[in-house]
Design a protein around this motif. Structure first.
Motif, PDB file in Angstrom:
ATOM      1  N   THR A  15       0.857  -1.308  -0.130  1.00 18.74           N
ATOM      2  CA  THR A  15      -0.042  -0.095  -0.066  1.00 18.74           C
ATOM      3  C   THR A  15       0.945   1.161   0.033  1.00 18.74           C
ATOM      4  N   THR A  31       8.476  -8.830  -4.564  1.00 22.08           N
ATOM      5  CA  THR A  31       8.887 -10.091  -5.086  1.00 22.08           C
ATOM      6  C   THR A  31       7.609 -10.940  -4.934  1.00 22.08           C
ATOM      7  N   GLN A  57       5.373 -20.069   3.511  1.00 25.59           N
ATOM      8  CA  GLN A  57       7.077 -20.289   3.955  1.00 25.59           C
ATOM      9  C   GLN A  57       7.713 -19.279   3.070  1.00 25.59           C
ATOM     10  N   ARG A  88      14.378 -10.488   2.823  1.00 25.28           N
ATOM     11  CA  ARG A  88      13.566 -11.200   3.878  1.00 25.28           C
ATOM     12  C   ARG A  88      14.477 -11.863   4.736  1.00 25.28           C
ATOM     13  N   ARG A 123      -8.392  -8.291   3.304  1.00 20.87           N
ATOM     14  CA  ARG A 123      -7.939  -8.163   1.890  1.00 20.87           C
ATOM     15  C   ARG A 123      -8.458  -8.764   0.848  1.00 20.87           C
ATOM     16  N   ARG A 167       2.816 -17.495   8.377  1.00 30.45           N
ATOM     17  CA  ARG A 167       3.708 -16.366   7.750  1.00 30.45           C
ATOM     18  C   ARG A 167       4.331 -15.276   8.943  1.00 30.45           C
TER      19      ARG A 167
HETATM   20  P1  AP5 Z   1      -0.655  -4.616   2.154  1.00 31.18           P
HETATM   21  O1  AP5 Z   1      -0.334  -3.222   1.727  1.00 31.18           O
HETATM   22  O2  AP5 Z   1      -1.028  -5.542   0.976  1.00 31.18           O
HETATM   23  O3  AP5 Z   1       0.446  -5.133   2.845  1.00 31.18           O
HETATM   24  P2  AP5 Z   1       1.834  -5.896   2.691  1.00 31.18           P
HETATM   25  O4  AP5 Z   1       2.787  -5.515   3.810  1.00 31.18           O
HETATM   26  O5  AP5 Z   1       2.288  -5.559   1.207  1.00 31.18           O
HETATM   27  O6  AP5 Z   1       1.455  -7.432   2.886  1.00 31.18           O
HETATM   28  P3  AP5 Z   1       1.705  -8.642   1.843  1.00 31.18           P
HETATM   29  O7  AP5 Z   1       0.812  -9.810   2.586  1.00 31.18           O
HETATM   30  O8  AP5 Z   1       1.540  -8.389   0.555  1.00 31.18           O
HETATM   31  O9  AP5 Z   1       3.170  -8.948   2.282  1.00 31.18           O
HETATM   32  P4  AP5 Z   1       3.946 -10.049   2.599  1.00 31.18           P
HETATM   33  O10 AP5 Z   1       5.365  -9.741   2.887  1.00 31.18           O
HETATM   34  O11 AP5 Z   1       3.424 -11.278   3.176  1.00 31.18           O
HETATM   35  O12 AP5 Z   1       3.490 -10.807   1.107  1.00 31.18           O
HETATM   36  P5  AP5 Z   1       4.533 -10.826  -0.355  1.00 31.18           P
HETATM   37  O13 AP5 Z   1       3.449 -10.657  -1.535  1.00 31.18           O
HETATM   38  O14 AP5 Z   1       5.477 -10.165  -0.230  1.00 31.18           O
HETATM   39  O15 AP5 Z   1      -1.845  -4.345   3.054  1.00 31.18           O
HETATM   40  C1  AP5 Z   1      -2.541  -5.639   3.531  1.00 31.18           C
HETATM   41  C2  AP5 Z   1      -4.118  -5.158   3.653  1.00 31.18           C
HETATM   42  O16 AP5 Z   1      -4.037  -4.177   4.645  1.00 31.18           O
HETATM   43  C3  AP5 Z   1      -4.675  -4.532   2.347  1.00 31.18           C
HETATM   44  O17 AP5 Z   1      -5.909  -4.941   2.170  1.00 31.18           O
HETATM   45  C4  AP5 Z   1      -4.569  -3.068   2.736  1.00 31.18           C
HETATM   46  O18 AP5 Z   1      -5.709  -2.310   2.020  1.00 31.18           O
HETATM   47  C5  AP5 Z   1      -4.737  -2.907   4.094  1.00 31.18           C
HETATM   48  N1  AP5 Z   1      -4.106  -1.911   4.541  1.00 31.18           N
HETATM   49  C6  AP5 Z   1      -2.840  -1.363   4.461  1.00 31.18           C
HETATM   50  N2  AP5 Z   1      -2.378  -0.405   5.148  1.00 31.18           N
HETATM   51  C7  AP5 Z   1      -3.358  -0.284   6.062  1.00 31.18           C
HETATM   52  C8  AP5 Z   1      -3.764   0.841   7.105  1.00 31.18           C
HETATM   53  N3  AP5 Z   1      -2.730   1.660   7.386  1.00 31.18           N
HETATM   54  N4  AP5 Z   1      -5.011   0.577   7.840  1.00 31.18           N
HETATM   55  C9  AP5 Z   1      -5.720  -0.422   7.441  1.00 31.18           C
HETATM   56  N5  AP5 Z   1      -5.595  -1.000   6.378  1.00 31.18           N
HETATM   57  C10 AP5 Z   1      -4.478  -0.991   5.698  1.00 31.18           C
HETATM   58  O19 AP5 Z   1       4.962 -12.334  -0.402  1.00 31.18           O
HETATM   59  C11 AP5 Z   1       4.156 -13.416  -0.368  1.00 31.18           C
HETATM   60  C12 AP5 Z   1       4.890 -14.862  -0.147  1.00 31.18           C
HETATM   61  O20 AP5 Z   1       5.945 -14.816  -1.477  1.00 31.18           O
HETATM   62  C13 AP5 Z   1       5.789 -14.935   1.017  1.00 31.18           C
HETATM   63  O21 AP5 Z   1       5.133 -15.536   1.780  1.00 31.18           O
HETATM   64  C14 AP5 Z   1       6.987 -15.830   0.529  1.00 31.18           C
HETATM   65  O22 AP5 Z   1       6.455 -17.118   0.203  1.00 31.18           O
HETATM   66  C15 AP5 Z   1       7.311 -15.307  -0.834  1.00 31.18           C
HETATM   67  N6  AP5 Z   1       8.312 -14.453  -0.948  1.00 31.18           N
HETATM   68  C16 AP5 Z   1       8.068 -13.001  -1.468  1.00 31.18           C
HETATM   69  N7  AP5 Z   1       9.347 -12.372  -1.245  1.00 31.18           N
HETATM   70  C17 AP5 Z   1      10.177 -13.367  -0.820  1.00 31.18           C
HETATM   71  C18 AP5 Z   1      11.502 -13.121  -0.409  1.00 31.18           C
HETATM   72  N8  AP5 Z   1      12.215 -11.889  -0.461  1.00 31.18           N
HETATM   73  N9  AP5 Z   1      12.166 -14.435   0.184  1.00 31.18           N
HETATM   74  C19 AP5 Z   1      11.507 -15.370   0.203  1.00 31.18           C
HETATM   75  N10 AP5 Z   1      10.384 -15.683  -0.240  1.00 31.18           N
HETATM   76  C20 AP5 Z   1       9.601 -14.329  -0.722  1.00 31.18           C
END
Ligand code: AP5
Length: 210
Positions: A15, A31, A57, A88, A123, A167
Motif C-alpha cells: 500500500t 517479489t 514459508q 527477507r 484483503r 507467515r
Molecule cells: P498490504 O499493503 O497488501 O500489505 P503488505 O505488507 O504488502 O502485505 P503482503 O501480504 O503483500 O506482504 P507479504 O510480505 O507477506 O507478502 P508478499 O506478497 O511480499 O496491506 C494488507 C491489507 O491491509 C490490504 O488489504 C490493505 O488495503 C490494508 N491496509 C494497508 N495499510 C493499512 C492501514 N494503514 N490501515 C488499514 N488497512 C491497511 O509475499 C508472499 C509470499 O511470497 C511470501 O510468503 C513468500 O513465500 C514469498 N516471498 C516474497 N518475497 C520473498 C523473499 N524476499 N524471500 C523469500 N520468499 C519471498
C-alpha cells in the motif's frame, strides 16, 4: 532514491509502496507479485515457489536473489526503486550489499500481530493486475471489481487465517533480524503502521525526508 520497505506480512508495504511510487516516480518491485505472476503463468520458477508460498514459508534465497538481480538491471531502476518484500533474510540482505547496490533508506512499518490478522481477512486482490483492496479500509468503486482493470477481486490463498499465522512466525524468525542489520548500517527508519492508510503515508513521507 533506493528504498527498502520492511514489515510483517500485511503491514502495508504494498500500500505504501504505491504511494511512494506516485510521489517519487520510481518503480515498486514486489517479489511477492513477481512470484505470484510466475505461479499463475506456470513457469519453472513458479512451480518451485508455489508450495512454499501456499504453506506461508519463504521461497529459497537463491530464487529471489536471482529475481532481484535481474530486475534491478532494468532501465527503469536507474533513478531508484522501492523494494517491497525483499530482502527477507540476512543472506538476501548480504547478497544485495555484496552486489554493490547502495540503499539510501530502509523504512520499517510496524504493526502488531493482532492488527495484522484482522487486516488480512479483509484483503482482496485483483485476479488480473494484482492491485490490492480491503473490504473495509480500501473499497473498490464497484464491489468485487478492480477499479484499474475491471478484473475480479479474490482472496489470496495465503491470506487464509492459519497461513497468515504461519507467515507471521516465519517473519519473526527470518525477517525481523533485518532491523538490526540495517540499524547497524545507519539506514533504518521506523514508522507506526497502525494508523489509517493516509496517516501512515504521512509518517512514511516524513521518514523519507528525515
Ligand atoms: P498490504 O499493503 O497488501 O500489505 P503488505 O505488507 O504488502 O502485505 P503482503 O501480504 O503483500 O506482504 P507479504 O510480505 O507477506 O507478502 P508478499 O506478497 O511480499 O496491506 C494488507 C491489507 O491491509 C490490504 O488489504 C490493505 O488495503 C490494508 N491496509 C494497508 N495499510 C493499512 C492501514 N494503514 N490501515 C488499514 N488497512 C491497511 O509475499 C508472499 C509470499 O511470497 C511470501 O510468503 C513468500 O513465500 C514469498 N516471498 C516474497 N518475497 C520473498 C523473499 N524476499 N524471500 C523469500 N520468499 C519471498
Amino acid at each position: 532514491m533506493k528504498l527498502i520497505l520492511l514489515g510483517a506480512p500485511g503491514a502495508g508495504k504494498g500500500t505504501q509502496a504505491e504511494k511512494i511510487c506516485e510521489k517519487l516516480n520510481i518503480p515498486a518491485i514486489s517479489t511477492g507479485n513477481i512470484l505470484r505472476a510466475a505461479v499463475k503463468d506456470g513457469t519453472e520458477m513458479g512451480l518451485k515457489a508455489k508450495s512454499y508460498m501456499d504453506a506461508g514459508q519463504l521461497v529459497p534465497d537463491e530464487v529471489v536473489i536471482g529475481i532481484i538481480k535481474d530486475r534491478l538491471n532494468d532501465d527503469d531502476c536507474k533513478n531508484g526503486f522501492i523494494l517491497d518484500g525483499f530482502p527477507r533474510t540476512i543472506p538476501q540482505a548480504q547478497a544485495l550489499l555484496d552486489s554493490g547496490v547502495d540503499i539510501d533508506k530502509v523504512i520499517d512499518i510496524e504493526v502488531p500481530d493482532e492488527a495484522i490478522t484482522k487486516r488480512m481477512s479483509g484483503r482482496r486482490v485483483c485476479s488480473k493486475c494484482a492491485n490490492s483492496y480491503h473490504i473495509e479500509y480500501k473499497k473498490p468503486k464497484v464491489e468485487g471489481i478492480c477499479d484499474a482493470c475491471g478484473g475480479e477481486l479474490i482472496q489470496r490463498k495465503d491470506d487464509a487465517p492459519q497461513t497468515v499465522l504461519d507467515r507471521l512466525v516465519e517473519y519473526h524468525k527470518m525477517t525481523e533480524p533485518l532491523k538490526g542489520f540495517y540499524e547497524n548500517l545507519g539506514k533504518l527508519k521506523v514508522v507506526e503502521g497502525q494508523e489509517d492508510v493516509a496517516d501512515t503515508t504521512k509518517l512514511v513521507f516524513a521518514a523519507l525526508e528525515d
